[in-house]
Design an enzyme around this catalytic site. Sequence first.
Site, PDB file in Angstrom:
ATOM      1  N   ASN A 206     -30.255  -8.835  20.632  1.00 57.41           N
ATOM      2  CA  ASN A 206     -30.230  -7.703  19.701  1.00 57.41           C
ATOM      3  C   ASN A 206     -30.730  -6.453  20.406  1.00 57.41           C
ATOM      4  OD1 ASN A 206     -33.197  -7.511  19.357  1.00 57.41           O
ATOM      5  ND2 ASN A 206     -32.923  -9.549  18.500  1.00 57.41           N
ATOM      6  N   ASP A 275     -32.539 -15.176  14.686  1.00 58.35           N
ATOM      7  CA  ASP A 275     -32.658 -16.204  13.652  1.00 58.35           C
ATOM      8  C   ASP A 275     -31.832 -17.449  13.980  1.00 58.35           C
ATOM      9  OD1 ASP A 275     -34.408 -14.857  11.894  1.00 58.35           O
ATOM     10  OD2 ASP A 275     -32.761 -13.569  11.252  1.00 58.35           O
ATOM     11  N   LYS A 285     -20.688 -22.550  33.244  1.00 60.61           N
ATOM     12  CA  LYS A 285     -20.052 -21.352  32.719  1.00 60.61           C
ATOM     13  C   LYS A 285     -18.743 -21.709  32.007  1.00 60.61           C
ATOM     14  CE  LYS A 285     -17.982 -17.102  34.070  1.00 60.61           C
ATOM     15  NZ  LYS A 285     -17.245 -16.472  35.136  1.00 60.61           N
ATOM     16  N   PHE A 320     -43.443  -7.831  10.941  1.00 63.71           N
ATOM     17  CA  PHE A 320     -42.583  -6.643  10.919  1.00 63.71           C
ATOM     18  C   PHE A 320     -41.315  -6.988  10.156  1.00 63.71           C
ATOM     19  CE2 PHE A 320     -43.764  -3.123  13.810  1.00 63.71           C
ATOM     20  CZ  PHE A 320     -45.009  -3.589  14.185  1.00 63.71           C
ATOM     21  N   LYS A 334     -40.847 -10.668   2.001  1.00 64.67           N
ATOM     22  CA  LYS A 334     -41.259 -11.282   3.277  1.00 64.67           C
ATOM     23  C   LYS A 334     -42.782 -11.368   3.384  1.00 64.67           C
ATOM     24  CE  LYS A 334     -37.054 -10.145   5.736  1.00 64.67           C
ATOM     25  NZ  LYS A 334     -36.356  -9.364   6.749  1.00 64.67           N
ATOM     26  N   LYS A 338     -44.073 -15.207   3.784  1.00 68.40           N
ATOM     27  CA  LYS A 338     -44.623 -15.606   5.079  1.00 68.40           C
ATOM     28  C   LYS A 338     -46.150 -15.597   5.078  1.00 68.40           C
ATOM     29  CE  LYS A 338     -40.406 -14.305   7.540  1.00 68.40           C
ATOM     30  NZ  LYS A 338     -39.786 -14.008   8.823  1.00 68.40           N
TER      31      LYS A 338
END
Length: 399
Positions: A206, A275, A285, A320, A334, A338
């Site tokens: 990301n 995730d 490969k 975060f 969240k 959590k």
Amino acid sequence: MSPSVLLGITGGIAAYKTPWLVRLLTQSDMDVRCVLTQAATQFVTPLTLATVSNNPVHYDMWANRDRPGVEHIALADEVDVAVIAPATANVIGKLAAGIADDLLTTVFTAVRCPVLICPAMNVNMFRNPIVQRNINTLRELGWNILEPAAGWLACGWVGEGRMPEPEVIAEEIRRLLTPADLAGERILVTAGPTEEPLDPVRFITNRSSGKMGVAIAQRAAMRGADVTLVAGPLKVQAPQWVTHIPVRTAQEMYDRVMERFPDVDVVIKAAAVADFRPGNSTLEKLEKSNIRPTIEVVPNPDILMTLGGLKRDDQVLVGFAAETTDVLRKGRGKLKAKNLDMLVLNDVTKPGAGFDCDTNIVRFLHRSGEEEQMDIMPKEQVADLILDRVKALRKGLVS
Ligand code: CTP
């Protein structure tokens, strides 16, 4: 008022790097006064240093003898941190023995602020047991020693003895000027993205640069905390003074964090953990002919959720969340799900917030239900605000 730095420069070739060090310090809004030995003036000119520091440069014990006042005491009294870079074997030996026979050694014998010594010399001089003994004498007296770097030396030898780069010295000076209000706290920070391999050359990741987590680790360490940084591939350098544990995948991050969790007081999970990972990554490969049009994924462990379940009463857990829609509702969800003490929420659709930029716009959601919306600010400042709240939370838990 700008912090005042006394920069002592002695006669080694690394003195040629000191104008750049002065520039870095003045750019950080420090008032820099340079004191040179006579030998140092052979390597760097007082005119250059006076120009970049915008202050008079001192190198002659008797230059101002017809003026009132005691110059070496005035110089020593006015500083917040005193540094010698480069520090030769000669000056280290003199200071360890209490010899004050020129302006620089006289001033440094009189200073009462934190002192930083940056030894720089030939590798064999540096390894000389007498020099090592003198360095240890200064260390035992509470002076800070910045170990020289290893590498190519001007004398042709390769080994330890290089003066650390001015950027490294400037950071160390900034640390010495920062009150150690987090001393004794053991803080684990995660940062950066994770990489989930498809095959040995391809992966899913990301846009996280790691800047936010690195800023938190850096400020926590500057404020005296014992910091461990478990980080995926970073686009910025890991800070000095932290134990950096590089990882690649979410599973590796999970393993490294779990090993350390019992021994820390605070966890701040700034990492952008993937995730999911490809369920069928291969060791060889993939050829174009056998790449399937769809990638099957399997869930990664949710590290923060696991920590929330294991958390002791004296531990503080900060998460975060980067959201694009229905930001507040998801953030509040969240925080609860959590079992966090605090969630740092950002709406990554706002310009100046989120991934790969130097600023952030955050809202703090607290376990108590209290919420604080912050303006746009540099990530370093966001880091300090998070750490201020962590400090208050820990105080509430342990006192
Ligand atoms: N996190 C984690 N482990 C994961 C995923 C996320 O520890 N496998 C942590 C992140 O470090 C961050 C927080 O959880 O502190 C929130 O991450 P985010 O991806 O926004 O939340 P998710 O719970 O994964 O929810 P979703 O992706 O569905 O929005």
